[in-house]
Design an enzyme around this catalytic site. Structure first.
Site, PDB file in Angstrom:
ATOM      1  N   ASP A 168      -0.560 -11.669 -21.775  1.00  9.80           N
ATOM      2  CA  ASP A 168       0.094 -12.934 -21.957  1.00  9.80           C
ATOM      3  C   ASP A 168       0.267 -13.662 -20.791  1.00  9.80           C
ATOM      4  O   ASP A 168      -0.154 -13.374 -19.722  1.00  9.80           O
ATOM      5  CB  ASP A 168       1.593 -12.426 -22.619  1.00  9.80           C
ATOM      6  N   HIS A 169       1.371 -14.663 -20.876  1.00  3.05           N
ATOM      7  CA  HIS A 169       1.437 -15.468 -19.784  1.00  3.05           C
ATOM      8  C   HIS A 169       2.002 -14.782 -18.461  1.00  3.05           C
ATOM      9  O   HIS A 169       2.115 -15.552 -17.317  1.00  3.05           O
ATOM     10  CB  HIS A 169       2.520 -16.568 -20.155  1.00  3.05           C
ATOM     11  N   THR A 170       2.550 -13.533 -18.380  1.00  5.93           N
ATOM     12  CA  THR A 170       2.852 -12.880 -17.320  1.00  5.93           C
ATOM     13  C   THR A 170       1.886 -12.146 -16.344  1.00  5.93           C
ATOM     14  O   THR A 170       2.158 -11.451 -15.584  1.00  5.93           O
ATOM     15  CB  THR A 170       4.195 -11.896 -17.655  1.00  5.93           C
ATOM     16  N   ARG A 171       0.797 -12.210 -16.762  1.00  2.00           N
ATOM     17  CA  ARG A 171      -0.468 -11.593 -15.996  1.00  2.00           C
ATOM     18  C   ARG A 171      -1.234 -12.541 -15.695  1.00  2.00           C
ATOM     19  O   ARG A 171      -1.814 -13.301 -16.685  1.00  2.00           O
ATOM     20  CB  ARG A 171      -1.096 -10.684 -17.082  1.00  2.00           C
ATOM     21  N   HIS A 200       8.284  -9.538 -23.997  1.00  3.78           N
ATOM     22  CA  HIS A 200       8.209 -10.826 -23.366  1.00  3.78           C
ATOM     23  C   HIS A 200       8.566 -11.664 -24.447  1.00  3.78           C
ATOM     24  O   HIS A 200       8.143 -11.473 -25.609  1.00  3.78           O
ATOM     25  CB  HIS A 200       7.079 -10.929 -22.458  1.00  3.78           C
ATOM     26  N   HIS A 258       2.414  -0.579 -11.594  1.00  2.00           N
ATOM     27  CA  HIS A 258       3.462  -0.992 -12.237  1.00  2.00           C
ATOM     28  C   HIS A 258       4.594  -0.214 -11.757  1.00  2.00           C
ATOM     29  O   HIS A 258       4.641   1.173 -12.154  1.00  2.00           O
ATOM     30  CB  HIS A 258       2.986  -0.950 -13.810  1.00  2.00           C
TER      31      HIS A 258
END
Length: 218
Positions: free
Chosen positions: A72-75, A108, A174
């Site tokens: 998604d947009h966080t990666r 998310h 992570h």
């Protein structure tokens, strides 16, 4: 006063540190690395010579419903480059495959269309079937099993109902899961909120030196 630019989302944040409190600034030099090939050539080469598995074009033969899980947009996955090549490789083996790109959000918020266009490019958004995992929509998931942590594993029905499931992403440290990518694209990527019931104790054990149960669950 030293100003250090910290990469953040699509831009950066300024960190101001008094010189007397600053020992050193360690900067990655990855942008100086010369692979001798373009990014597209490197991805194509990897797809043509996979490690320990047949090519995607071979795996796709005879499969009707294919789900391709992406980040998604966080990666910061370069999906604008990789997705067209992955789709081309799949369709080389199965031109008529029904392909769904499933965005792995975990907990998310949903990835917006504007973010999808920035991440994937307009051609992908305009011409491909895209679904966004929404962890708080219970009807989108089906129960699979109980996890070693005691939580329940509920997985997106699109992934459970497909004939071939593919994930793309990158691998990086992570703080919670050990490393991202691979199995993490499934759990928590395309799971629902039910599996997070024991997250608090899991995180606490990890931060105090224990092994988080979620790693065994993955």
């Amino acid at each position: 006063m030293k100003t250090i630019k910290i990469p953040y989302y699509t831009s950066s944040l300024d960190l101001h540190v008094d010189e007397k409190n600053l020992e050193a600034v360690i900067t990655a030099r990855t942008d100086e690395y010369e692979a001798g090939k373009s990014e597209e050539e490197l991805v194509k080469e990897a797809l043509e010579h996979p490690i320990g598995t047949p090519r995607l074009s071979e795996l796709a033969k005879g499969k009707n419903r294919i789900v391709l899980v992406t980040s998604d947009h966080t990666r910061a996955v370069p999906s604008k480059l990789t997705l067209p090549l992955l789709l081309a490789e799949i369709r080389k083996g199965n031109p008529d495959a029904d392909i769904t790109i499933l965005i792995a959000t975990g907990l998310h918020r949903p990835t917006t269309e504007a973010e999808q266009r920035r991440m994937f490019g307009d051609p992908i958004v305009d011409h491909e079937k895209i679904a966004v995992n929404k962890a708080f929509e219970p009807d989108d998931f089906a129960y699979v099993t109980g996890l070693p942590s005691g939580a329940e594993l509920w997985v997106n029905k699109l992934a459970l109902d497909c004939d071939l499931l593919i994930t793309e992403g990158f691998i990086e440290p992570h703080f919670f899961a050990g490393f991202s990518g691979g199995r993490k694209s499934i759990l928590p990527g395309i799971c629902n909120a039910a599996k997070y019931s024991l997250q608090g104790t899991t995180q606490g054990r990890y931060l105090t030196g224990g092994v988080p149960p979620i790693r065994f669950s993955m």
